[in-house]
Write a protein that holds these residues in place. Sequence first.
Motif, short mmCIF file in Angstrom:
data_model
loop_
_atom_site.label_atom_id
_atom_site.label_comp_id
_atom_site.label_asym_id
_atom_site.label_seq_id
_atom_site.Cartn_x
_atom_site.Cartn_y
_atom_site.Cartn_z
N GLY A 26 5.88 8.16 4.79
CA GLY A 26 5.21 8.99 3.82
C GLY A 26 5.67 8.74 2.37
N GLN A 55 6.26 -3.12 -3.44
CA GLN A 55 5.49 -4.02 -2.54
C GLN A 55 5.11 -5.35 -3.18
OE1 GLN A 55 6.18 -2.62 -0.06
NE2 GLN A 55 6.02 -0.44 -0.43
N ARG A 95 -3.02 -0.16 -2.34
CA ARG A 95 -2.07 0.64 -3.13
C ARG A 95 -2.75 1.20 -4.37
NH1 ARG A 95 2.83 1.20 -0.28
NH2 ARG A 95 3.32 2.30 -2.20
N ASP A 132 11.46 -1.91 -2.69
CA ASP A 132 10.83 -2.43 -1.46
C ASP A 132 9.76 -3.42 -1.88
OD1 ASP A 132 12.13 -0.95 0.48
OD2 ASP A 132 10.47 0.43 0.84
N THR A 190 3.87 -7.39 8.45
CA THR A 190 3.52 -7.57 9.86
C THR A 190 2.25 -6.76 10.13
OG1 THR A 190 4.98 -5.75 10.46
CG2 THR A 190 5.87 -7.95 10.70
C1 LIG Z 1 7.08 3.69 5.32
S1 LIG Z 1 7.18 2.92 3.81
C2 LIG Z 1 7.60 4.30 2.83
C3 LIG Z 1 7.71 4.05 1.36
C4 LIG Z 1 6.49 4.30 0.51
N1 LIG Z 1 5.57 5.19 1.08
C5 LIG Z 1 5.77 3.02 0.24
O1 LIG Z 1 4.94 2.62 1.04
O2 LIG Z 1 6.05 2.44 -0.79
C6 LIG Z 1 8.66 1.95 3.83
C7 LIG Z 1 8.49 0.48 3.57
O3 LIG Z 1 8.14 -0.20 4.73
C8 LIG Z 1 7.49 -1.40 4.38
N2 LIG Z 1 6.35 -1.58 5.30
C9 LIG Z 1 5.48 -0.66 5.71
N3 LIG Z 1 4.56 -1.21 6.55
C10 LIG Z 1 4.87 -2.52 6.68
C11 LIG Z 1 4.32 -3.63 7.40
N4 LIG Z 1 3.25 -3.49 8.18
N5 LIG Z 1 4.95 -4.83 7.29
C12 LIG Z 1 6.04 -4.97 6.52
N6 LIG Z 1 6.60 -3.98 5.82
C13 LIG Z 1 6.04 -2.76 5.89
C14 LIG Z 1 7.05 -1.27 2.94
O4 LIG Z 1 7.77 -2.17 2.13
C15 LIG Z 1 7.41 0.15 2.60
O5 LIG Z 1 7.89 0.29 1.29
#
Ligand SMILES: C[S@@+](CC[C@H](N)C(=O)[O-])C[C@H]1O[C@@H](n2cnc3c(N)ncnc32)[C@H](O)[C@@H]1O
Length: 380
Positions: free
Chosen positions: A67, A126, A138, A163, A197
């Motif tokens: 989230g 990202q 996004r 991230d 992924t």
């Molecule tokens: C659950 S998110 C929470 C942070 C925030 N909501 C965001 O998306 O920036 C945590 C991190 O997991 C990574 N992430 C989420 N889905 C992904 C995917 N399918 N493949 C690789 N990284 C992923 C993203 O870099 C994200 O920042």
Amino acid sequence: MLSLPPLSLYIHIPWCVRKCPYCDFNSHAVTGEIPQQRYIDALMRDLDQELPGVQGREIETIFIGGGTPSLFNAAGIQQILSGIAARTPLAANAEITMEANPGTFEQERFAGFRAAGVNRLSIGVQSFDSARLQQLGRIHNSQDAILAASKAREIGFDNFNLDLMHGLPQQTPEAALADLQQAIDLQPTHLSWYQLTIEPNTEFFSKPPNLPEDEALWAIQEQGQALLQLHGYHQYEISAYSQPNRQSRHNMNYWQFGDYLGIGAGAHGKISWSAQNRITRRWKQRQPKAYMNALNPLSGEQDISLEERPFEFMMNALRLTDGVETALFNQRTGLTLDTIAPMLQQAHQRSLLLNETERLAPSPQGRLFLNDLLELFLDD
Ligand SMILES: C[S@@+](CC[C@H](N)C(=O)[O-])C[C@H]1O[C@@H](n2cnc3c(N)ncnc32)[C@H](O)[C@@H]1O
Ligand code: SF4
């Protein structure tokens, strides 16, 4: 013998402005206003029921994740943190991380989060390429991402993570490396650099985007690692890079098979009970509504059996580039090293583990073929 490991606390905030097409986390697009106060009340009820698991320990790290936790206002975050401090002993030097998205709306709240007690920010950048960000669904753009990092530093977050994802639809190695260079230029203390992924139950799974070929992915990985190293970021885990002494203490506790309470919709926890030689996993109701309505939000609880412990321990510990001290295996699983002697022997024979007695650490080969290494520790 099983000893009581350090204790962390994970708090899940399950809402986002909209759902990204690649995301399989327990996050839900907001419709209307977020029921912030009702959710905080539910979090505190949840924490009250978790208190027996604390067993006199101080909480060493807190991670508010989602989230999009930055959709909560600073007063809400303050209320959560003071609610925790009123219920549990919180270490004076606790690492308190919060995930924030880089939109301007969130940036305006950074100072309030800092004043509420958050001392580490994890910003979900990202990519710095606006076209890629749009494809990822996004709502921020490249400029927002750069400003968010500067703003975080400016208002006193001397410790922040970015991230970043790579292997994005139509991304060339040059573009992925330019993204990484931009992140490095912002000098975060920590960088989480994930390869995108495609997860089941996501929009990208049903409508797969055009991802780079394996060869390009390989080039991105190799050149990216070299670039990070050149700029002083040590790869200490599969996707985690940090400046010296700036590893995520919270994630390190997971990877060293430490204990954690998990509160919030769908949150997971793991608690050791040394006198009973039990390790218990607990998880909460996933749906935010059901979670908030429940008097007891616990959805399930299960012990990690003696047979499962070697794999569970290794699955975490061997993600770490330098592995863990060998003694940790006994402390965290309650099993003697003899229990896994045949597996260790095989791992050494296949050159998947380093040949060191003091540490359990993957060899370069083991890091490359981590699944093969972990399979050896599966209970069959
Ligand atoms: C659950 S998110 C929470 C942070 C925030 N909501 C965001 O998306 O920036 C945590 C991190 O997991 C990574 N992430 C989420 N889905 C992904 C995917 N399918 N493949 C690789 N990284 C992923 C993203 O870099 C994200 O920042
Ligand atoms: S903002 Fe983060 S948590 Fe929310 S849907 Fe997108 S990737 Fe998932």
